[in-house]
Design a protein around this motif. Structure first.
Motif, PDB file in Angstrom:
ATOM      1  N   ALA A  39       0.827  -1.207   0.000  1.00 11.21           N
ATOM      2  CA  ALA A  39       0.000   0.000   0.000  1.00 11.21           C
ATOM      3  C   ALA A  39       0.860   1.255   0.000  1.00 11.21           C
ATOM      4  O   ALA A  39       0.499   2.272  -0.609  1.00 11.21           O
ATOM      5  N   ALA A  40       2.003   1.221   0.702  1.00 15.97           N
ATOM      6  CA  ALA A  40       2.867   2.404   0.770  1.00 15.97           C
ATOM      7  C   ALA A  40       3.394   2.776  -0.607  1.00 15.97           C
ATOM      8  O   ALA A  40       3.378   3.949  -1.003  1.00 15.97           O
ATOM      9  N   CYS A  41       3.860   1.769  -1.368  1.00 16.19           N
ATOM     10  CA  CYS A  41       4.363   2.038  -2.720  1.00 16.19           C
ATOM     11  C   CYS A  41       3.224   2.462  -3.653  1.00 16.19           C
ATOM     12  O   CYS A  41       3.403   3.300  -4.526  1.00 16.19           O
ATOM     13  N   GLN A  42       2.045   1.883  -3.469  1.00 10.00           N
ATOM     14  CA  GLN A  42       0.889   2.277  -4.293  1.00 10.00           C
ATOM     15  C   GLN A  42       0.560   3.747  -4.072  1.00 10.00           C
ATOM     16  O   GLN A  42       0.302   4.493  -5.024  1.00 10.00           O
ATOM     17  N   GLN A  43       0.579   4.183  -2.805  1.00  9.62           N
ATOM     18  CA  GLN A  43       0.242   5.576  -2.509  1.00  9.62           C
ATOM     19  C   GLN A  43       1.292   6.517  -3.068  1.00  9.62           C
ATOM     20  O   GLN A  43       0.971   7.537  -3.683  1.00  9.62           O
ATOM     21  N   GLU A  44       2.579   6.162  -2.883  1.00  7.54           N
ATOM     22  CA  GLU A  44       3.634   7.037  -3.386  1.00  7.54           C
ATOM     23  C   GLU A  44       3.642   7.072  -4.907  1.00  7.54           C
ATOM     24  O   GLU A  44       3.885   8.106  -5.517  1.00  7.54           O
ATOM     25  N   LEU A  45       3.324   5.934  -5.553  1.00  8.67           N
ATOM     26  CA  LEU A  45       3.246   5.906  -7.009  1.00  8.67           C
ATOM     27  C   LEU A  45       2.156   6.850  -7.496  1.00  8.67           C
ATOM     28  O   LEU A  45       2.342   7.567  -8.483  1.00  8.67           O
ATOM     29  N   GLY A  46       1.009   6.877  -6.795  1.00 10.20           N
ATOM     30  CA  GLY A  46      -0.059   7.795  -7.180  1.00 10.20           C
ATOM     31  C   GLY A  46       0.356   9.241  -7.050  1.00 10.20           C
ATOM     32  O   GLY A  46      -0.074  10.106  -7.817  1.00 10.20           O
ATOM     33  N   GLN A  47       1.250   9.542  -6.072  1.00 12.30           N
ATOM     34  CA  GLN A  47       1.670  10.916  -5.839  1.00 12.30           C
ATOM     35  C   GLN A  47       2.635  11.431  -6.903  1.00 12.30           C
ATOM     36  O   GLN A  47       2.665  12.620  -7.189  1.00 12.30           O
ATOM     37  N   VAL A  48       3.445  10.538  -7.491  1.00 10.06           N
ATOM     38  CA  VAL A  48       4.472  10.990  -8.428  1.00 10.06           C
ATOM     39  C   VAL A  48       4.223  10.519  -9.857  1.00 10.06           C
ATOM     40  O   VAL A  48       5.078  10.662 -10.711  1.00 10.06           O
ATOM     41  N   SER A  49       3.046   9.958 -10.100  1.00 13.48           N
ATOM     42  CA  SER A  49       2.788   9.394 -11.430  1.00 13.48           C
ATOM     43  C   SER A  49       2.773  10.458 -12.521  1.00 13.48           C
ATOM     44  O   SER A  49       2.926  10.137 -13.692  1.00 13.48           O
TER      45      SER A  49
END
Length: 231
Positions: A39-49
């Motif tokens: 979930a942590a990587c999913q959230q960060e991916l959404g922030q920098v996509s």
């Protein structure tokens, strides 16, 4: 698939290269598999996509008309040169060198911005690209069950993302999470296999918006209720 903390840190470091398309095939497969359960990587991916779009502006900004590449005195010299192919070739070479220097400067600046985003853990990335999504948190339990499930409902453009952190789950059984709307309609939002440790972090999805979800239920495939929460 589950990862220990060291594996998570190693794979998390691939996030920047994953967004920018710089991973090898093996690393891309490994990070994609990790992303399904983190979930942590999913959230960060959404922030920098949105960063690749930002970097793509580099080429757009450097593609300027030839006339704009020439200083006024150089343009005048080109006019005087007239049919002199040698003088014109020199002018074209000078313009190309100027373009390359300018493109290199923009690329270096963009690369520095990318390093800043990923090196600082996307500290300023969310504000620059996309605001972080707001999550609604719920805890699901059930009478007679020791299982405990933390659920974050994150609104997306396509519906709702469910981030689940599960404890004391049935080992080796297929587990399904359902969302129930105001009309009592039950919709499956994800499934997984119980791990030997009884702990798992999974991500589900539903077309319903968070305000349309009235309850969340986690069940075995046979229909036994493991945990439930009202929203």
């Amino acid at each position: 698939m589950t990862f220990d903390q060291n594996q998570h840190e190693q794979l998390h470091q691939l996030l920047g290269a994953y967004v920018l398309g710089g991973l090898s095939d093996d690393d891309h497969r490994a990070f994609t598999e990790h992303l399904r359960a983190c979930a942590a990587c999913q959230q960060e991916l959404g922030q920098v996509s949105g960063l690749p779009r930002l970097l793509s502006l580099v080429d757009t900004q450097t593609q300027v008309p030839y006339a704009a590449e020439l200083a006024p005195e150089t343009a005048a010299a080109a006019s005087v040169a007239g049919s002199s192919s040698t003088g014109l070739a020199d002018l074209l070479d000078a313009a190309r060198r100027r373009r390359r220097r300018r493109r290199s400067w923009f690329a270096a600046a963009a690369a520095a911005a990318a390093v800043g985003v990923f090196g600082a853990g996307a500290g300023f990335g969310p504000g620059l690209l996309n605001p972080p999504p707001v999550a609604e948190h719920y805890t699901a339990t059930a009478a007679g069950s020791s299982a405990k499930v933390g659920v974050d409902l994150v609104e997306r453009g396509w519906g709702t993302q469910l981030n689940l952190a599960c404890q004391d789950m049935p080992v080796g059984e297929e587990i399904v999470v359902y969302v129930v709307d105001a009309n009592g309609r039950e919709l499956p939002a994800g499934s997984w296999l119980g791990t030997e440790s009884g702990y798992s972090r999974v991500t589900g999805a539903t077309a319903l918006r968070p305000d349309q979800i009235r309850s969340i239920e986690v069940r075995t495939r046979a229909g036994d209720v493991i945990a439930t929460a009202k929203t």
